[in-house]
Design an enzyme around this catalytic site. Sequence first.
Site, PDB file in Angstrom:
ATOM      1  N   ALA A  36       0.848  -1.207   0.000  1.00 34.91           N
ATOM      2  CA  ALA A  36       0.000   0.000   0.000  1.00 34.91           C
ATOM      3  C   ALA A  36       0.873   1.243   0.000  1.00 34.91           C
ATOM      4  CB  ALA A  36      -0.924  -0.020   1.209  1.00 34.91           C
TER       5      ALA A  36
ATOM      6  N   GLN B  42      -3.885  -9.621 -42.646  1.00 36.39           N
ATOM      7  CA  GLN B  42      -4.114 -10.344 -41.383  1.00 36.39           C
ATOM      8  C   GLN B  42      -2.772 -10.803 -40.819  1.00 36.39           C
ATOM      9  OE1 GLN B  42      -7.086 -10.421 -40.179  1.00 36.39           O
ATOM     10  NE2 GLN B  42      -7.292 -12.084 -38.703  1.00 36.39           N
TER      11      GLN B  42
ATOM     12  N   TYR C  79       0.070   1.025 -13.604  1.00 34.95           N
ATOM     13  CA  TYR C  79       0.644   0.611 -12.318  1.00 34.95           C
ATOM     14  C   TYR C  79       2.158   0.426 -12.434  1.00 34.95           C
ATOM     15  CZ  TYR C  79       0.205  -4.364 -13.793  1.00 34.95           C
ATOM     16  OH  TYR C  79       0.274  -5.565 -14.456  1.00 34.95           O
ATOM     17  N   GLU C  80       2.781   0.402 -11.297  1.00 37.08           N
ATOM     18  CA  GLU C  80       4.245   0.239 -11.206  1.00 37.08           C
ATOM     19  C   GLU C  80       4.974   1.383 -11.874  1.00 37.08           C
ATOM     20  OE1 GLU C  80       4.284  -2.713  -9.157  1.00 37.08           O
ATOM     21  OE2 GLU C  80       5.710  -1.167  -8.610  1.00 37.08           O
TER      22      GLU C  80
HETATM   23  C1  LIG Z   1       1.365  -8.136 -11.295  1.00 40.44           C
HETATM   24  C2  LIG Z   1       1.778  -6.778 -10.939  1.00 40.44           C
HETATM   25  C3  LIG Z   1       0.791  -6.080 -10.028  1.00 40.44           C
HETATM   26  C4  LIG Z   1       1.227  -4.670  -9.872  1.00 40.44           C
HETATM   27  C5  LIG Z   1       0.425  -3.970  -8.863  1.00 40.44           C
HETATM   28  C6  LIG Z   1       0.818  -2.536  -8.869  1.00 40.44           C
HETATM   29  C7  LIG Z   1       1.582  -2.027  -7.893  1.00 40.44           C
HETATM   30  C8  LIG Z   1       1.915  -0.603  -7.888  1.00 40.44           C
HETATM   31  O1  LIG Z   1       1.527   0.175  -8.746  1.00 40.44           O
HETATM   32  S1  LIG Z   1       2.938  -0.160  -6.593  1.00 40.44           S
HETATM   33  C9  LIG Z   1       3.072   1.574  -6.773  1.00 40.44           C
HETATM   34  C10 LIG Z   1       3.913   1.959  -7.972  1.00 40.44           C
HETATM   35  N1  LIG Z   1       4.224   3.332  -7.904  1.00 40.44           N
HETATM   36  C11 LIG Z   1       5.250   3.871  -8.581  1.00 40.44           C
HETATM   37  O2  LIG Z   1       5.913   3.232  -9.381  1.00 40.44           O
HETATM   38  C12 LIG Z   1       5.533   5.304  -8.258  1.00 40.44           C
HETATM   39  C13 LIG Z   1       6.286   5.976  -9.381  1.00 40.44           C
HETATM   40  N2  LIG Z   1       7.076   7.072  -8.858  1.00 40.44           N
HETATM   41  C14 LIG Z   1       8.408   6.877  -8.529  1.00 40.44           C
HETATM   42  O3  LIG Z   1       8.979   5.827  -8.658  1.00 40.44           O
HETATM   43  C15 LIG Z   1       9.155   8.098  -8.060  1.00 40.44           C
HETATM   44  O4  LIG Z   1       8.260   9.023  -7.502  1.00 40.44           O
HETATM   45  C16 LIG Z   1       9.925   8.772  -9.213  1.00 40.44           C
HETATM   46  C17 LIG Z   1      11.005   7.825  -9.675  1.00 40.44           C
HETATM   47  C18 LIG Z   1       8.997   9.108 -10.349  1.00 40.44           C
HETATM   48  C19 LIG Z   1      10.519  10.051  -8.727  1.00 40.44           C
HETATM   49  O5  LIG Z   1      11.140   9.748  -7.529  1.00 40.44           O
HETATM   50  P1  LIG Z   1      12.063  10.839  -6.840  1.00 40.44           P
HETATM   51  O6  LIG Z   1      12.476  10.348  -5.524  1.00 40.44           O
HETATM   52  O7  LIG Z   1      11.357  12.149  -6.928  1.00 40.44           O
HETATM   53  O8  LIG Z   1      13.324  10.764  -7.743  1.00 40.44           O
HETATM   54  P2  LIG Z   1      13.861  11.734  -8.862  1.00 40.44           P
HETATM   55  O9  LIG Z   1      13.039  11.624 -10.105  1.00 40.44           O
HETATM   56  O10 LIG Z   1      14.096  13.093  -8.315  1.00 40.44           O
HETATM   57  O11 LIG Z   1      15.250  11.016  -9.088  1.00 40.44           O
HETATM   58  C20 LIG Z   1      16.209  11.046  -8.025  1.00 40.44           C
HETATM   59  C21 LIG Z   1      17.238   9.984  -8.335  1.00 40.44           C
HETATM   60  O12 LIG Z   1      16.724   8.735  -7.914  1.00 40.44           O
HETATM   61  C22 LIG Z   1      16.823   7.802  -8.967  1.00 40.44           C
HETATM   62  N3  LIG Z   1      15.731   6.852  -8.806  1.00 40.44           N
HETATM   63  C23 LIG Z   1      14.422   7.122  -8.792  1.00 40.44           C
HETATM   64  N4  LIG Z   1      13.725   5.983  -8.591  1.00 40.44           N
HETATM   65  C24 LIG Z   1      14.649   4.998  -8.489  1.00 40.44           C
HETATM   66  C25 LIG Z   1      14.553   3.596  -8.287  1.00 40.44           C
HETATM   67  N5  LIG Z   1      13.365   2.970  -8.176  1.00 40.44           N
HETATM   68  N6  LIG Z   1      15.684   2.866  -8.228  1.00 40.44           N
HETATM   69  C26 LIG Z   1      16.883   3.484  -8.385  1.00 40.44           C
HETATM   70  N7  LIG Z   1      17.059   4.834  -8.569  1.00 40.44           N
HETATM   71  C27 LIG Z   1      15.926   5.549  -8.626  1.00 40.44           C
HETATM   72  C28 LIG Z   1      16.684   8.612 -10.207  1.00 40.44           C
HETATM   73  O13 LIG Z   1      17.228   7.937 -11.330  1.00 40.44           O
HETATM   74  C29 LIG Z   1      17.508   9.828  -9.824  1.00 40.44           C
HETATM   75  O14 LIG Z   1      18.844   9.497  -9.977  1.00 40.44           O
HETATM   76  P3  LIG Z   1      19.780  10.580 -10.696  1.00 40.44           P
HETATM   77  O15 LIG Z   1      19.215  10.746 -12.078  1.00 40.44           O
HETATM   78  O16 LIG Z   1      21.128   9.959 -10.667  1.00 40.44           O
HETATM   79  O17 LIG Z   1      19.652  11.862  -9.889  1.00 40.44           O
HETATM   80  C1  LIG Z   2      -4.843  -1.847 -11.771  1.00 34.45           C
HETATM   81  C2  LIG Z   2      -3.985  -1.040 -10.820  1.00 34.45           C
HETATM   82  C3  LIG Z   2      -3.350  -1.677  -9.757  1.00 34.45           C
HETATM   83  C4  LIG Z   2      -2.591  -0.938  -8.858  1.00 34.45           C
HETATM   84  N1  LIG Z   2      -2.024  -1.580  -7.781  1.00 34.45           N
HETATM   85  C5  LIG Z   2      -1.336  -0.843  -6.877  1.00 34.45           C
HETATM   86  C6  LIG Z   2      -0.773  -1.467  -5.727  1.00 34.45           C
HETATM   87  O1  LIG Z   2      -0.900  -2.682  -5.532  1.00 34.45           O
HETATM   88  N2  LIG Z   2      -0.117  -0.706  -4.809  1.00 34.45           N
HETATM   89  C7  LIG Z   2       0.038   0.645  -4.996  1.00 34.45           C
HETATM   90  O2  LIG Z   2       0.644   1.295  -4.133  1.00 34.45           O
HETATM   91  N3  LIG Z   2      -0.463   1.273  -6.109  1.00 34.45           N
HETATM   92  C8  LIG Z   2      -1.141   0.557  -7.029  1.00 34.45           C
HETATM   93  N4  LIG Z   2      -1.656   1.175  -8.146  1.00 34.45           N
HETATM   94  C9  LIG Z   2      -1.530   2.623  -8.286  1.00 34.45           C
HETATM   95  C10 LIG Z   2      -0.515   3.001  -9.355  1.00 34.45           C
HETATM   96  O3  LIG Z   2       0.771   2.702  -8.924  1.00 34.45           O
HETATM   97  C11 LIG Z   2      -0.693   4.491  -9.651  1.00 34.45           C
HETATM   98  O4  LIG Z   2      -1.941   4.657 -10.268  1.00 34.45           O
HETATM   99  C12 LIG Z   2       0.419   5.002 -10.570  1.00 34.45           C
HETATM  100  O5  LIG Z   2       1.626   5.042  -9.850  1.00 34.45           O
HETATM  101  C13 LIG Z   2       0.108   6.398 -11.123  1.00 34.45           C
HETATM  102  O6  LIG Z   2      -0.181   7.300 -10.067  1.00 34.45           O
HETATM  103  P1  LIG Z   2      -1.567   8.125 -10.104  1.00 34.45           P
HETATM  104  O7  LIG Z   2      -2.626   7.194 -10.480  1.00 34.45           O
HETATM  105  O8  LIG Z   2      -1.693   8.869  -8.814  1.00 34.45           O
HETATM  106  O9  LIG Z   2      -1.377   9.162 -11.296  1.00 34.45           O
HETATM  107  P2  LIG Z   2      -0.687  10.599 -11.123  1.00 34.45           P
HETATM  108  O10 LIG Z   2       0.602  10.451 -10.416  1.00 34.45           O
HETATM  109  O11 LIG Z   2      -1.704  11.535 -10.608  1.00 34.45           O
HETATM  110  O12 LIG Z   2      -0.373  10.954 -12.644  1.00 34.45           O
HETATM  111  C14 LIG Z   2      -1.448  11.268 -13.514  1.00 34.45           C
HETATM  112  C15 LIG Z   2      -0.839  11.633 -14.844  1.00 34.45           C
HETATM  113  O13 LIG Z   2      -0.083  12.822 -14.703  1.00 34.45           O
HETATM  114  C16 LIG Z   2       1.091  12.768 -15.513  1.00 34.45           C
HETATM  115  N5  LIG Z   2       2.251  12.953 -14.633  1.00 34.45           N
HETATM  116  C17 LIG Z   2       2.318  12.762 -13.313  1.00 34.45           C
HETATM  117  N6  LIG Z   2       3.546  13.038 -12.848  1.00 34.45           N
HETATM  118  C18 LIG Z   2       4.283  13.433 -13.922  1.00 34.45           C
HETATM  119  C19 LIG Z   2       5.637  13.859 -14.104  1.00 34.45           C
HETATM  120  N7  LIG Z   2       6.510  13.949 -13.084  1.00 34.45           N
HETATM  121  N8  LIG Z   2       6.033  14.169 -15.357  1.00 34.45           N
HETATM  122  C20 LIG Z   2       5.177  14.056 -16.400  1.00 34.45           C
HETATM  123  N9  LIG Z   2       3.886  13.667 -16.295  1.00 34.45           N
HETATM  124  C21 LIG Z   2       3.459  13.364 -15.065  1.00 34.45           C
HETATM  125  C22 LIG Z   2       1.107  11.413 -16.168  1.00 34.45           C
HETATM  126  O14 LIG Z   2       0.566  11.523 -17.471  1.00 34.45           O
HETATM  127  C23 LIG Z   2       0.158  10.593 -15.315  1.00 34.45           C
HETATM  128  O15 LIG Z   2      -0.504   9.591 -16.043  1.00 34.45           O
HETATM  129  C24 LIG Z   2      -2.436   0.460  -9.055  1.00 34.45           C
HETATM  130  C25 LIG Z   2      -3.050   1.089 -10.134  1.00 34.45           C
HETATM  131  C26 LIG Z   2      -3.823   0.354 -11.018  1.00 34.45           C
HETATM  132  C27 LIG Z   2      -4.502   1.050 -12.171  1.00 34.45           C
END
Ligand SMILES: CCCCC/C=C/C(=O)SCCNC(=O)CCNC(=O)[C@H](O)C(C)(C)COP(=O)(O)OP(=O)(O)OC[C@H]1O[C@@H](n2cnc3c(N)ncnc32)[C@H](O)[C@@H]1OP(=O)(O)O
Ligand SMILES: Cc1cc2nc3c(=O)[nH]c(=O)nc-3n(C[C@H](O)[C@H](O)[C@H](O)COP(=O)(O)OP(=O)(O)OC[C@H]3O[C@@H](n4cnc5c(N)ncnc54)[C@H](O)[C@@H]3O)c2cc1C
Length: 650
Positions: free
Chosen positions: A127, A317, A406-407
């Site tokens: 979460a 196709q 996601y992810e």
């Molecule tokens: C079957 C599958 C089911 C899946 C179910 C779904 C699960 C989920 O969705 S879980 C939730 C997923 N959520 C996300 O992925 C969130 C996305 N956002 C982020 O990862 C971060 O907010 C960010 C990377 C977009 C920004 O992070 P921030 O701390 O603001 O970092 P910066 O952009 O300022 O970069 C700083 C520095 O850190 C490096 N970096 C960022 N993330 C990573 C990482 N994961 N691992 C290693 N390094 C990382 C980034 O490259 C920057 O490095 P430098 O460029 O050298 O400064």
């Molecule tokens: C099916 C499903 C399963 C999921 N499972 C999980 C889970 O198990 N655990 C969990 O923690 N989360 C989970 N999530 C949440 C998912 O990780 C988030 O939806 C995802 O990280 C995007 O965040 P948000 O939805 O808040 O979109 P936001 O962050 O609000 O972004 C909305 C839009 O704004 C734009 N945007 C945002 N930031 C930037 C930027 N820096 N630069 C340029 N454009 C930008 C992009 O176009 C983006 O699509 C799930 C989502 C889905 C749909």
Amino acid sequence: MNSYIKPGDNPLLTEERKKCQFSTDILAAFYHENAQKIKRRHEIYQYYLENKELHDPEPTEFMDRYHRLENAERKVSLLKKHVKKAGSPLGLHYTMMIPTILNNADDEQKAEWLPKAQNLEFIGTYAQTELGHGTNLRFLETTATYDPKTQEFILNSPTTSAAKWWPGNLGKSSNRIIVVARLISNGKDYGPHSFFVPIRDPITHKSLPGVTVGDIGPKFGIPTVDNGFLLLNNVRIPRRNMFMKNAKLNPDGTYISPKHAKLAYGTMVYVRAVMIRTMSHMLGLASTISIRYSAIRKQGEIEAGKGEVKVLEYQTQQYRLLPQVARAWAFEFAGRYTRKLYAQFLGGDVDVLPALHGVSSGLKAVVTHQTAQGIEQCRMACGGHGYSEASGLPQLFATAVAGCTYEGENMVMLLQSARQLVKIASDVRKNQKPTKQNPVTDYLYKTSAATKCKIDQTTDPDPSSVIEAFEHVARRLTFAAFDKLEQLKQRGISAENAWVQCGVDLRRAATAHTRTFIARQFSNGILEMRDLPVQAVLKDLLQLYLFYEVLECDGDLLYDGYVIGQQIEYSKNNVYEALRRLRPNAVSIVDSFDFNDRELNSVLGRRDGNVYENMLEWAKSSPLNKHDVMPFHHKYLGKMMEDARQQSKL
Ligand SMILES: CCCCC/C=C/C(=O)SCCNC(=O)CCNC(=O)[C@H](O)C(C)(C)COP(=O)(O)OP(=O)(O)OC[C@H]1O[C@@H](n2cnc3c(N)ncnc32)[C@H](O)[C@@H]1OP(=O)(O)O
Ligand SMILES: Cc1cc2nc3c(=O)[nH]c(=O)nc-3n(C[C@H](O)[C@H](O)[C@H](O)COP(=O)(O)OP(=O)(O)OC[C@H]3O[C@@H](n4cnc5c(N)ncnc54)[C@H](O)[C@@H]3O)c2cc1C
């Protein structure tokens, strides 16, 4: 030789399989990495066939969400008895809870939590995302405030937007979860950290005091996953419930920083690295369904009087479907690379994390997007029956396309990949050499070997000429974006605003870079195949993939004259030639993905190809067809028509 032929199959499919020019067993083992895995897959499927209790009581397409979730939980509880891996109500337990324990728990915590998690003594999820924030983790609001007096954390959702929102299996299934919250100790905010938080009673499953949890409601797809919401009202957990492998908090509240600032993000990197194979499988499922169906679906005469032909005979196709097969293979090879890199990281090589983040971010974005596009192409190529839930394709699309969000939302991930490219471009501009070898990015330090591309008219095109062309485009777009960034900054625009104003260019560079990476992994991957007939099929798939991608980015190749129009014509011919060579083996190639009818969940894609009779059976099983006249008919439509008839007599 095709080993998927069985008596009673649709003869149209059997005739396809009899044309097979290679061993489907060898190709299937190569796709799933070895023959032992194929054997195990068949054992599990046979076990499933023999255990009717594991079957759905009716096609799940006809169930509402309540009954779908109940059915999924029923099967999962049975599955534990049968096999290790389980289905959707435990999806996040396996894909995020357990990897987080492996990645973020210290030895003592691992010893306590891992055996219980693996033994399914609790169900967990991850979460992190909140109602107000998903991408920008720095602004997550949930707090974990340390109380040194009791050596506990107090978890709290300070606002509505702080509600955890989306985590899979959070709504109804999970009882012990990972909560990502801002660690606050001695008045200092250390940002997001992971905590192990009980939210439901282990026996009654009732939500615990201070916990408000539920399902977020229907979504675009994935109906059997109870994505949930969670609000925490000053819930206390022991200090040792903070994951402490990387960052630590001492009993007195002093904080010990992790070796790498982003180690806490390791679970996300893990899922991005491993989901590539899942996407390859989804594209393999869709292409299996659509190509088998296209081999039994006759529609239209090519030459009048000669009878209707299989729709797979139409070049259009083949052009719609076979590139999806090629991409499924390409993604499998690319995913092998990122899984190896993640294993290196998990083995303790923290230095590999930046490279892993860079490649997995771009790969996740490109692969999920092209997989969703490809499944939709497969669905549309099946005509009306592709639009029916009986095909399995609408649900498959709705599941796959979630991967674009996601992810890490795809656009955000491409921009993360671009960060790495821009840093390299800056080094190159300063004549700095790479600090360490990185096969994914080393080409950026080189100049284009040939000023002109070597794609020419040949029956055996050399993959390296195409990969060099992709490298040329990725280099050009990377340095163009970098130079634009520098120009904006020289005009006094802040680095942050310059980044935003170059976003589209940066995305293009990251996409071109990822295309180059995938092409290289595919080309390297097939070299391991020693069986010549199978190697020939893989070379045809590689040729199709490479030149299909050339046509996808022809404008970028022609832009600076690196490629000329004639070479685009050669590329088109190479695509058509690959389609022609692949056509006789098309059904056997998708048979070699080795997806069984349970995995396919498709009347159109059944192994036996007996579509029409099973389509009618499927439709008849619709609950609507329990009534010849719907109980409410005369109350509404019947009365309306009667009134109309009476009215017309007046
Ligand atoms: C079957 C599958 C089911 C899946 C179910 C779904 C699960 C989920 O969705 S879980 C939730 C997923 N959520 C996300 O992925 C969130 C996305 N956002 C982020 O990862 C971060 O907010 C960010 C990377 C977009 C920004 O992070 P921030 O701390 O603001 O970092 P910066 O952009 O300022 O970069 C700083 C520095 O850190 C490096 N970096 C960022 N993330 C990573 C990482 N994961 N691992 C290693 N390094 C990382 C980034 O490259 C920057 O490095 P430098 O460029 O050298 O400064
Ligand atoms: C099916 C499903 C399963 C999921 N499972 C999980 C889970 O198990 N655990 C969990 O923690 N989360 C989970 N999530 C949440 C998912 O990780 C988030 O939806 C995802 O990280 C995007 O965040 P948000 O939805 O808040 O979109 P936001 O962050 O609000 O972004 C909305 C839009 O704004 C734009 N945007 C945002 N930031 C930037 C930027 N820096 N630069 C340029 N454009 C930008 C992009 O176009 C983006 O699509 C799930 C989502 C889905 C749909």
